[in-house]
Design an enzyme around this catalytic site. Structure first.
Site, PDB file in Angstrom:
ATOM      1  N   ASP A 277      48.209  42.031  32.711  1.00  0.00           N
ATOM      2  CA  ASP A 277      48.729  40.845  33.399  1.00  0.00           C
ATOM      3  C   ASP A 277      47.962  39.601  32.945  1.00  0.00           C
ATOM      4  O   ASP A 277      47.629  38.735  33.746  1.00  0.00           O
ATOM      5  CB  ASP A 277      48.607  41.012  34.913  1.00  0.00           C
ATOM      6  CG  ASP A 277      49.473  39.988  35.666  1.00  0.00           C
ATOM      7  OD1 ASP A 277      49.114  39.659  36.814  1.00  0.00           O
ATOM      8  OD2 ASP A 277      50.474  39.505  35.101  1.00  0.00           O
TER       9      ASP A 277
ATOM     10  N   GLY B 228      45.131  39.155  47.573  1.00  0.00           N
ATOM     11  CA  GLY B 228      44.034  38.999  48.509  1.00  0.00           C
ATOM     12  C   GLY B 228      43.680  37.563  48.798  1.00  0.00           C
ATOM     13  O   GLY B 228      44.206  36.622  48.212  1.00  0.00           O
TER      14      GLY B 228
ATOM     15  N   ILE C 181      38.501  29.740  49.535  1.00  0.00           N
ATOM     16  CA  ILE C 181      38.724  29.234  48.174  1.00  0.00           C
ATOM     17  C   ILE C 181      40.211  29.223  47.855  1.00  0.00           C
ATOM     18  O   ILE C 181      40.732  28.264  47.310  1.00  0.00           O
ATOM     19  CB  ILE C 181      37.956  30.084  47.148  1.00  0.00           C
ATOM     20  CG1 ILE C 181      36.447  29.926  47.338  1.00  0.00           C
ATOM     21  CG2 ILE C 181      38.349  29.695  45.722  1.00  0.00           C
ATOM     22  CD1 ILE C 181      35.617  30.790  46.410  1.00  0.00           C
TER      23      ILE C 181
END
Length: 880
Positions: free
Chosen positions: A134, A24, A18
């Site tokens: 964030d 990650g 994806i």
């Protein structure tokens, strides 16, 4: 990318990549156990030697694992494969907010909707003591069905949930220091709060600042503090004011953005919860204000409005934004009997209607030929029968029949789960009957006739089940994280791939869709109104349902796309003074049958002997309108009665003066305010409400002040009861997945669970000395009334108590009165003297009795009297 399609991570088969980011690599994968597609996030091999990245990866797992909210990415699983950690989450289809902003301007309405959903997600995180730190457009995802999801809690700050012992908190504190030590800047330039830029400790208000920058960017079309370099952006956050917003932005949104972007944290909204409240007020085009005390004119105005609605009976309200066109609607009454006739169902050829007719207190299924007006009985005899539906070929009828002769099947609560019935099938040609399911309700046959769907409590709370046509091989297709939630009334989509059903969380009724093949569930409605009785139209492009969203219970139409996702605004099809329920669309798409039920709940009082609870005279009506007046509570001095009522449209808290016999409204607004309980000094009320979008405990000063939330966790928190000294509040919460008894201080601080055996029923009661909380425990298949010590320890059983779901203690604390079976009042001794005794019931078996409350002087018992007043089947025609 290091994982090839076809490779495995535990039970997950990798389908393809994806994307990848700083924390990650993300893959599309399939969970082979349940055939569900998911997203898998794996820490890259190149980062395995970097402890800081590993800690952040673990931090994301801890933060996401503590959250369960529709506006936050759902974490399904965590694992370790060959030393590489991975996270498994729901698979989202859509785009990030950053991608959306790159496509062009966002309208004010879109910005407001996205902001409200973001705020709800932040409110859930902040309630769980998690600060995202964030938040930015890249971490906000817009799904194809219109939902907003907050992503990536890799930089989240997790505070301890409660003041645990030092040894239990040391590891968390150490981890947080390594992540947020003095002088360390975490976040993204352009979206960080000033305190983050300076490397200072950050709380929920840093998320509020980031939220403000995102809302400003959506409204202005450009970043508030974004500059050419990161250093310049950080400097702008500390020194510059954001650019002015366009003139078209409403003042309420302008003010909210200004507050969120205040340089000083103390000047900003405190958390996501305050953002939600403000945005909901802005959406309603008003600002939060104290509840007005002089409500006489408003009540009179509502009385006029309701009278006009009753005179008009039914009107077409507006044209929908979807495929449905409302034009020259014609309404006709199909049944005319004095008895209650309800539950219509069109035959597959559209020429006949099934319905139920009440005869001598029991319901029987009948069929009406719409052309000849000829009627025929489908069921007869001494068994209550209801919820009829056709087979696709019109040759059979399914219905629910009572277990016992002469007894009606009733739901535990209005519009709730039924008990005491089985699903039967009648072959119309042969005249034969057969039992299909025991203890199951709301049967529905798939369009191709191959499968059956029901709601049933076969493995715990009511869930949706699918079987083959013979009732074999049952498959549970819906689940939930809370045992306090029930799933009801499944109805098939025309293609047979989905079921729409009611998702009931105590007083909150919403609609959901479940995909039969994947067993994934999606939201259809998630609002502050009761939505019930959903059904697909024949085209599959709309869902019809009954809703309180207009102030009355009427039929609405919601346009949906090919995947069942809402594609426009719900449109009101009927109005009226009754309750418009159970829509059944005709196969031609131009007609809808529905039932109009006339019923109300009123508050009565029964004079009793204060020593025994036995009646000393006949009952009398005390509080009554044509609407629902319910759950009365005596003030400590016995003069006032607080109750919830929808007489002004929404369900709110009202006060009734027992001396002057006048009522005044105390709370205002949608969401549903229920079950008020007085503080011992008579100055405040506590109640539960979904006015913030989640069932929480609220409080209000009865003489001045607006409602204030005492709980704000994502869990369902209901049924509050103050302690005898007023210092604590007992309530029910499903924070652990099952409803339990909790207690907290009167100001909402220090909530803690008191039981671990489960709790049911509507009321908690304190012992006279305040040392125990009395509650009803489901305790497997044997419900019991129990008392839990507030100081801790195992609860004890009160074996002599009959009932327990609506219990009220006598003023001397020696007896409990309760409504049993919604039909009769029973008194049970708590001191071991004598046994339980039935003290009152109405002669009419159709009348329900609920929520008995003993008066402070012991001379009266207040209770709800719910009485049907008849009902008929109607047709609305002329739909296009």
């Amino acid at each position: 990318m290091s994982l090839a399609p076809g490779s495995r991570l535990g039970p997950y088969e990798i389908l393809g990549p994806i994307g990848a980011g700083g924390m990650g690599e993300v893959y599309r994968a399939r969970d082979q156990r349940i055939r569900r597609e998911v997203a898998v996030k794996v820490l890259p091999e190149s980062f395995e030697g970097e402890p800081e990245r590993l800690r952040r990866f673990e931090q994301e797992a801890r933060a996401s694992g503590r959250l369960n909210h529709p506006n936050i990415l759902t974490l399904h699983d965590v694992g370790l494969e060959d030393g590489r950690p991975y996270l498994v989450s729901e698979l989202l289809e859509g785009m990030t907010l950053r991608d959306r902003l790159a496509r062009g301007p966002v309208t004010v309405a879109e910005a407001r909707d996205y902001a409200l959903q973001m705020a709800k997600g932040l409110a859930a995180a902040h309630a769980a003591d998690i600060v995202h730190r964030d938040l930015k457009p890249e971490n906000v995802f817009l799904t194809r069905d219109g939902a907003v999801k907050i992503l990536d809690f890799g930089l989240a700050k997790i505070e301890p949930r409660a003041p645990a012992a030092e040894t239990a908190g040391q590891s968390n504190a150490a981890t947080q220091w390594k992540l947020t030590g003095a002088g360390v800047i975490l976040g993204t330039a352009g979206y960080m709060a000033p305190e983050q830029v300076r490397g200072r400790p950050a709380d929920a208000r840093c998320d509020v600042f980031a939220f403000g920058t995102i809302l400003h960017e959506m409204l202005a079309g450009r970043s508030a503090f974004g500059r050419d370099t990161a250093v310049e952006s950080l400097s702008a956050i500390l020194s510059d004011e954001p650019p002015d917003l366009p003139e078209a932005v409403p003042e309420g949104l302008r003010h909210l953005v200004k507050r969120c972007l205040a340089k000083s944290a103390v000047e900003r909204p405190e958390s996501g919860r305050e953002l939600v409240e403000t945005l909901e007020a802005v959406t309603a085009e008003r600002s939060p204000t104290p509840v007005p005390r002089n409500v006489g004119l408003r009540i009179a105005a509502w009385a006029i409005v309701l009278a006009v609605l009753a005179a008009a009976t039914f009107l077409a309200i507006r044209r929908p934004a979807g495929p449905r066109r409302v034009h020259d609607l014609r309404l006709s009454q199909v049944t005319l009997s004095e008895a209650t006739e309800a539950s219509p169902a069109f035959s597959p050829d559209g020429g006949r209607l099934l319905y139920t007719a009440e005869l001598d207190g029991l319901r029987q299924v009948r069929v009406l030929d719409l052309e000849t007006r000829a009627e025929e009985a489908i069921t007869a005899g001494e068994y209550d029968s209801l919820q009829p539906t056709w087979s696709p070929d019109g040759g059979a009828v399914l219905f629910v029949r009572a277990h016992h002769a002469g007894l009606r099947i009733e739901p535990g609560d209005i519009f709730g789960a039924f008990t005491g019935g089985d699903v039967w099938e009648r072959d119309l040609a042969a005249g034969s009957e057969r039992l299909l399911f025991e203890n199951a309700y709301n049967p529905a046959i798939s369009p191709d006739g191959s499968r059956l769907a029901v709601d049933a409590p076969w493995a715990g709370p009511s869930r949706i089940w699918v079987t083959d046509r013979q009732g074999r091989n049952p498959l549970q297709v819906t689940t939930d994280t809370s045992e306090a939630v029930t799933h009801l009334r499944p109805r098939w989509s025309p293609d047979g791939e989905r079921l729409v059903f009611v998702h009931l969380e105590r007083t909150r009724f919403d609609l959901r869709l479940v995909d039969i093949a994947t067993r994934t569930t999606q939201i259809v409605t998630d609002d502050l109104y009761q939505d019930v009785d959903p059904v697909f139209t024949a085209s599959g492009r709309e869902i019809l349902f009954s809703s309180y969203r207009s102030g009355g219970l009427n039929i609405w139409s919601l346009p949906i796309d090919g995947r069942g996702v809402p594609s426009g605004f719900a449109v009101q099809l009927t109005t009226g003074a009754g309750q418009d329920l159970e829509p059944s669309p005709a196969p031609d798409g131009r007609r809808v049958a529905f039932s109009v039920v006339r019923q109300n709940a009123s508050i009565w009082r029964l004079p009793v002997d204060s020593a025994t609870g036995r009646p000393s005279g006949p009952p009398e009506q005390l509080i009554a309108t044509t609407r629902e007046d319910s759950r009365g509570a005596w003030s400590p001095d016995g003069r006032w009665i607080a109750f919830n009522s929808d007489r002004a449209g929404a369900m709110n808290i009202w006060l009734f003066d027992a001396v002057s016999r006048t009522a005044q409204q105390l709370t205002d607004g949608p969401g549903g305010d229920y079950q008020p309980a007085w503080s011992p000094d008579g100055r405040r009320l506590v109640f539960f409400s979904a006015r913030s979008g989640n069932a929480d405990i609220w409080t209000i000063d009865v003489t001045a002040g607006s409602p204030r939330a005492l709980t704000s966790a994502p869990a369902m928190e209901i049924n509050p009861m103050p302690s005898p000294d007023g210092s604590q509040i007992a309530f029910q919460s499903d924070a652990g997945g099952r409803l339990e008894v909790w207690v907290m201080a009167a100001d909402g601080s220090g909530p803690r669970p008191l039981t671990s055996v489960g709790v049911t029923g509507h009321f908690l009661r304190w012992s006279a000395d305040g040392r125990e909380v009395i509650f009803r425990c489901p305790c497997g298949s044997e419900a019991r009334t129990m008392a839990a010590p507030v100081a801790g320890g195992e609860p004890r059983s009160l074996a002599s108590v009959v009932g327990g779901a609506h219990m009220s203690l006598s003023p001397d604390g020696r007896h409990i009165m309760d409504a049993v079976g919604h039909k009769s009042l029973w008194v049970s001794p708590l001191d071991g003297g004598g046994g339980p005794e039935m003290v009152f019931e109405f002669d009419d078996p159709a009348i329900r009795i609920d929520y008995p409350i003993w008066s402070p002087d012991g001379r009266w018992v207040l209770f709800d009297r719910f009485a049907p007043r008849g009902g008929d089947v109607w047709l609305v025609e002329g739909l296009e």
